[in-house]
Design a protein around this motif. Structure first.
Motif, PDB file in Angstrom:
ATOM      1  N   LEU A  43       0.806  -1.226   0.000  1.00 17.43           N
ATOM      2  CA  LEU A  43       0.000   0.000   0.000  1.00 17.43           C
ATOM      3  C   LEU A  43       0.840   1.278   0.000  1.00 17.43           C
ATOM      4  O   LEU A  43       0.450   2.265  -0.614  1.00 17.43           O
ATOM      5  CB  LEU A  43      -0.936   0.035   1.215  1.00 17.43           C
ATOM      6  CG  LEU A  43      -2.017  -1.039   1.305  1.00 17.43           C
ATOM      7  CD1 LEU A  43      -2.909  -0.797   2.522  1.00 17.43           C
ATOM      8  CD2 LEU A  43      -2.881  -1.070   0.044  1.00 17.43           C
ATOM      9  N   TYR A  44       1.977   1.260   0.700  1.00 18.39           N
ATOM     10  CA  TYR A  44       2.649   2.538   0.974  1.00 18.39           C
ATOM     11  C   TYR A  44       4.115   2.615   0.559  1.00 18.39           C
ATOM     12  O   TYR A  44       4.757   3.627   0.848  1.00 18.39           O
ATOM     13  CB  TYR A  44       2.538   2.883   2.477  1.00 18.39           C
ATOM     14  CG  TYR A  44       1.111   2.922   2.951  1.00 18.39           C
ATOM     15  CD1 TYR A  44       0.262   3.937   2.525  1.00 18.39           C
ATOM     16  CD2 TYR A  44       0.592   1.939   3.788  1.00 18.39           C
ATOM     17  CE1 TYR A  44      -1.071   3.964   2.935  1.00 18.39           C
ATOM     18  CE2 TYR A  44      -0.736   1.966   4.197  1.00 18.39           C
ATOM     19  CZ  TYR A  44      -1.553   2.973   3.766  1.00 18.39           C
ATOM     20  OH  TYR A  44      -2.865   3.006   4.158  1.00 18.39           O
ATOM     21  N   ALA A  45       4.679   1.594  -0.103  1.00 22.58           N
ATOM     22  CA  ALA A  45       6.082   1.712  -0.532  1.00 22.58           C
ATOM     23  C   ALA A  45       6.198   2.986  -1.373  1.00 22.58           C
ATOM     24  O   ALA A  45       5.420   3.175  -2.319  1.00 22.58           O
ATOM     25  CB  ALA A  45       6.481   0.488  -1.347  1.00 22.58           C
ATOM     26  N   VAL A  65     -15.599   3.340  -3.440  1.00 23.78           N
ATOM     27  CA  VAL A  65     -16.192   4.657  -3.189  1.00 23.78           C
ATOM     28  C   VAL A  65     -16.339   4.841  -1.685  1.00 23.78           C
ATOM     29  O   VAL A  65     -16.937   4.006  -1.018  1.00 23.78           O
ATOM     30  CB  VAL A  65     -17.591   4.764  -3.841  1.00 23.78           C
ATOM     31  CG1 VAL A  65     -18.154   6.162  -3.628  1.00 23.78           C
ATOM     32  CG2 VAL A  65     -17.516   4.450  -5.320  1.00 23.78           C
ATOM     33  N   THR A  66     -15.775   5.909  -1.154  1.00 24.19           N
ATOM     34  CA  THR A  66     -15.924   6.184   0.272  1.00 24.19           C
ATOM     35  C   THR A  66     -17.064   7.192   0.472  1.00 24.19           C
ATOM     36  O   THR A  66     -17.505   7.845  -0.483  1.00 24.19           O
ATOM     37  CB  THR A  66     -14.623   6.755   0.860  1.00 24.19           C
ATOM     38  OG1 THR A  66     -14.308   7.958   0.152  1.00 24.19           O
ATOM     39  CG2 THR A  66     -13.464   5.775   0.725  1.00 24.19           C
ATOM     40  N   ALA A  67     -17.500   7.341   1.721  1.00 23.86           N
ATOM     41  CA  ALA A  67     -18.656   8.197   2.005  1.00 23.86           C
ATOM     42  C   ALA A  67     -18.465   9.640   1.514  1.00 23.86           C
ATOM     43  O   ALA A  67     -19.373  10.200   0.893  1.00 23.86           O
ATOM     44  CB  ALA A  67     -18.969   8.160   3.506  1.00 23.86           C
ATOM     45  N   ILE A  96      -6.527  13.028   9.157  1.00 24.90           N
ATOM     46  CA  ILE A  96      -5.544  11.974   8.862  1.00 24.90           C
ATOM     47  C   ILE A  96      -6.000  11.264   7.591  1.00 24.90           C
ATOM     48  O   ILE A  96      -7.159  10.876   7.489  1.00 24.90           O
ATOM     49  CB  ILE A  96      -5.488  10.930  10.009  1.00 24.90           C
ATOM     50  CG1 ILE A  96      -5.479  11.592  11.393  1.00 24.90           C
ATOM     51  CG2 ILE A  96      -4.321   9.975   9.811  1.00 24.90           C
ATOM     52  CD1 ILE A  96      -4.280  12.387  11.714  1.00 24.90           C
ATOM     53  N   GLY A  97      -5.098  11.080   6.637  1.00 26.60           N
ATOM     54  CA  GLY A  97      -5.421  10.300   5.427  1.00 26.60           C
ATOM     55  C   GLY A  97      -6.595  10.873   4.662  1.00 26.60           C
ATOM     56  O   GLY A  97      -7.671  10.297   4.627  1.00 26.60           O
ATOM     57  N   ALA A  98      -6.369  12.013   4.017  1.00 27.01           N
ATOM     58  CA  ALA A  98      -7.489  12.776   3.449  1.00 27.01           C
ATOM     59  C   ALA A  98      -7.899  12.337   2.049  1.00 27.01           C
ATOM     60  O   ALA A  98      -8.739  12.990   1.426  1.00 27.01           O
ATOM     61  CB  ALA A  98      -7.154  14.260   3.470  1.00 27.01           C
ATOM     62  N   LEU A 124      -2.539  15.253   7.534  1.00 26.14           N
ATOM     63  CA  LEU A 124      -1.395  14.335   7.593  1.00 26.14           C
ATOM     64  C   LEU A 124      -1.681  13.222   6.596  1.00 26.14           C
ATOM     65  O   LEU A 124      -2.658  12.489   6.749  1.00 26.14           O
ATOM     66  CB  LEU A 124      -1.251  13.756   9.007  1.00 26.14           C
ATOM     67  CG  LEU A 124      -0.127  12.728   9.174  1.00 26.14           C
ATOM     68  CD1 LEU A 124       1.241  13.379   9.028  1.00 26.14           C
ATOM     69  CD2 LEU A 124      -0.226  12.041  10.535  1.00 26.14           C
ATOM     70  N   GLU A 125      -0.857  13.130   5.578  1.00 25.25           N
ATOM     71  CA  GLU A 125      -1.104  12.162   4.510  1.00 25.25           C
ATOM     72  C   GLU A 125       0.199  11.433   4.193  1.00 25.25           C
ATOM     73  O   GLU A 125       1.216  12.057   3.928  1.00 25.25           O
ATOM     74  CB  GLU A 125      -1.618  12.916   3.270  1.00 25.25           C
ATOM     75  CG  GLU A 125      -1.775  12.064   2.028  1.00 25.25           C
ATOM     76  CD  GLU A 125      -2.699  10.869   2.254  1.00 25.25           C
ATOM     77  OE1 GLU A 125      -3.883  11.079   2.485  1.00 25.25           O
ATOM     78  OE2 GLU A 125      -2.198   9.715   2.234  1.00 25.25           O
ATOM     79  N   LEU A 126       0.154  10.103   4.237  1.00 22.62           N
ATOM     80  CA  LEU A 126       1.353   9.295   3.956  1.00 22.62           C
ATOM     81  C   LEU A 126       1.761   9.362   2.497  1.00 22.62           C
ATOM     82  O   LEU A 126       2.933   9.269   2.174  1.00 22.62           O
ATOM     83  CB  LEU A 126       1.053   7.818   4.259  1.00 22.62           C
ATOM     84  CG  LEU A 126       1.145   7.293   5.669  1.00 22.62           C
ATOM     85  CD1 LEU A 126       1.005   5.781   5.652  1.00 22.62           C
ATOM     86  CD2 LEU A 126       2.484   7.686   6.295  1.00 22.62           C
ATOM     87  N   GLY A 165     -10.617  11.195  10.942  1.00 26.35           N
ATOM     88  CA  GLY A 165     -10.111  10.230   9.938  1.00 26.35           C
ATOM     89  C   GLY A 165     -11.256   9.375   9.431  1.00 26.35           C
ATOM     90  O   GLY A 165     -11.969   8.752  10.233  1.00 26.35           O
ATOM     91  N   ASN A 166     -11.470   9.356   8.131  1.00 26.55           N
ATOM     92  CA  ASN A 166     -12.498   8.484   7.551  1.00 26.55           C
ATOM     93  C   ASN A 166     -11.817   7.365   6.778  1.00 26.55           C
ATOM     94  O   ASN A 166     -11.015   7.640   5.871  1.00 26.55           O
ATOM     95  CB  ASN A 166     -13.416   9.281   6.615  1.00 26.55           C
ATOM     96  CG  ASN A 166     -14.572   8.422   6.122  1.00 26.55           C
ATOM     97  OD1 ASN A 166     -15.392   7.964   6.916  1.00 26.55           O
ATOM     98  ND2 ASN A 166     -14.610   8.165   4.824  1.00 26.55           N
ATOM     99  N   GLU A 167     -12.134   6.142   7.126  1.00 32.57           N
ATOM    100  CA  GLU A 167     -11.548   4.959   6.475  1.00 32.57           C
ATOM    101  C   GLU A 167     -10.018   5.025   6.444  1.00 32.57           C
ATOM    102  O   GLU A 167      -9.397   4.829   5.409  1.00 32.57           O
ATOM    103  CB  GLU A 167     -12.089   4.790   5.054  1.00 32.57           C
ATOM    104  CG  GLU A 167     -13.522   4.303   5.034  1.00 32.57           C
ATOM    105  CD  GLU A 167     -13.898   3.609   3.731  1.00 32.57           C
ATOM    106  OE1 GLU A 167     -13.046   2.906   3.183  1.00 32.57           O
ATOM    107  OE2 GLU A 167     -15.047   3.774   3.305  1.00 32.57           O
TER     108      GLU A 167
END
Ligand SMILES: C[S@@+](CC[C@H](N)C(=O)[O-])C[C@H]1O[C@@H](n2cnc3c(N)ncnc32)[C@H](O)[C@@H]1O
Length: 389
Positions: A43-45, A65-67, A96-98, A124-126, A165-167
């Motif tokens: 997911l994040y490499a 699809v998220t809310a 977090i994680g937008a 804050l986004e990875l 943070g959503n999902e």
């Protein structure tokens, strides 16, 4: 597995690069990595992982699809919760994680309408790619609000206000544990003939063993049948960090999941790991690494416990439907007249998806953890189920 859509040659080449990266790490680790590490890399490499590379993920052209992508009413409802926290704390918002930035946009536009804009909306986004997309979206859709936005690389030392943070928790790398015949194993990943395959190792120590020993239904510990599930140490650790950071305010996390008794129910013996690829859900995490989302449901009991250990107060846990109603979703809908069916009917369909128990209303939950806040959070005034965690 049902036939899934073919990737393009470029996408396939990308997935092969992710495969090589993970295979290299497995080789360097004597042939075995934990599933949590596999998930983290897939997911994040940097530049390669599903969230880090430039693929379309959200919405019709993506994988799920998220809310917030489904309806602006979601962010507008959360704005009412945010307004309460901002009034009580005089603080800011930290998301977090937008994702695509849609929730941030809808929420800030509604707070502007309410005359309650915070000084700062921090994200804050990875993923460097998603961060760029978020910036582009705010610049395009609400340029006048851009000066209030700040992108962070790490959590701040101290924070007052609303953390949101959503999902996000479901996207944190989970460890997999199998309980079989009174023994506990960690499920990891190895390589056979160039392919990723599962490989178990006895659990011999550490926090994972401690939590595994406390968890599964008794029948599975002594019985011959295997029981596999997830333990998300990363999500727990993240909640502890938020607890240490927050001085005054509310942490609001929305996600799909349950409390521990339902999560580790005797009948859920294959766990909750899910993969999403072009709107198909399946259970093979080794399929096209880097091109599909990997997620595990959230154990909200573990989240609440980690947070309270870090000094937070569990101040609400409710279904998404109850949370949104408490936040005024129906009043928001009533701002549009049914006499304008072209606008009204799509909104009704969105509300149905957000609220229906058969869609997102019941499986999705909202949890609130607070510090130095005197009022009950708006979203949890009715239908609070904190006592079930
Ligand atoms: C399933 S997406 C949800 C995106 C968005 N919140 C939405 O609802 O559409 C998960 C998001 O969480 C981010 N993420 C996961 N772990 C994170 C962490 N530890 N810190 C910051 N962002 C994280 C991912 O990069 C991604 O933006």
């Amino acid at each position: 597995m049902a036939l899934l859509p073919e990737p393009s040659p470029e996408a396939l080449a990308h997935s092969e690069a992710v495969h090589r990266l993970i295979a290299g790490e497995i080789g360097a680790a004597d042939g075995w990595i934990s599933f949590a590490r596999f998930m983290e890399l897939a997911l994040y490499a940097p530049g390669l992982g599903y969230y880090s590379a430039g693929l379309d993920k959200f919405g019709a052209g993506g994988d799920f699809v998220t809310a917030p992508e489904m309806s602006a009413l979601f962010g507008q409802s959360i704005a009412n919760q945010a307004a309460q926290v901002l009034r009580l704390t005089g603080g800011d918002i930290l998301e977090i994680g937008a994702g695509s930035g849609k929730l941030a946009l809808d929420l800030m536009l509604e707070l502007e309408r309410l005359g309650q804009l915070p000084q700062r909306y921090c994200i804050l986004e990875l993923s460097a790619d998603l961060r760029q997309r978020q910036q582009a979206r705010i610049k395009h859709d609400a340029p006048h609000l851009l000066p209030r936005f700040t992108w962070l690389d790490t959590l701040p030392q101290r924070f007052n206000g609303l953390v949101l943070g959503n999902e996000v928790l479901d996207a944190m790398p989970a460890h997999l544990v199998t309980w079989r015949a009174g023994q506990m194993f960690e499920r990891g990943v190895t390589i056979e003939e160039g392919r990723f395959v599962w490989c178990e190792r006895p659990l011999t120590g550490g926090e994972l063993l401690r939590q595994a020993q406390a968890l599964p239904p008794a029948g599975f510990v002594s019985g011959a049948a295997a029981y596999t599930s997830e333990i998300n140490l990363a999500a727990q650790g993240f909640m502890r960090s938020l607890g240490q950071m927050l001085e005054q305010g509310l942490i609001l996390m929305l996600d799909y999941g349950f409390g521990a008794s339902e999560y580790y129910h005797p009948q859920r013996g294959a766990g909750t790991l899910m993969c999403h690829y072009r709107h198909h859900a399946h259970d093979d995490p080794f399929f096209l690494p880097g091109l599909q989302d990997l997620t595990a449901h959230v154990d909200f009991s573990a989240i609440a416990q980690a947070a309270t250990e870090a000094g937070l107060v569990l101040s609400g846990y409710a279904s998404q439907a109850n949370f949104l109603i408490n936040c005024g979703l129906t009043e928001l809908l009533s701002r549009t007249s049914p006499e304008d069916p072209g606008t009204y009917l799509p909104l009704v369909a969105q509300v149905q998806k957000l609220m229906s128990p058969a869609e997102m209303g019941e499986l999705f939950k909202a949890i609130a953890l607070s510090k130095n806040m005197q009022e009950t959070p708006l979203g949890f005034t009715r239908g609070d189920r904190s006592h079930t965690l």
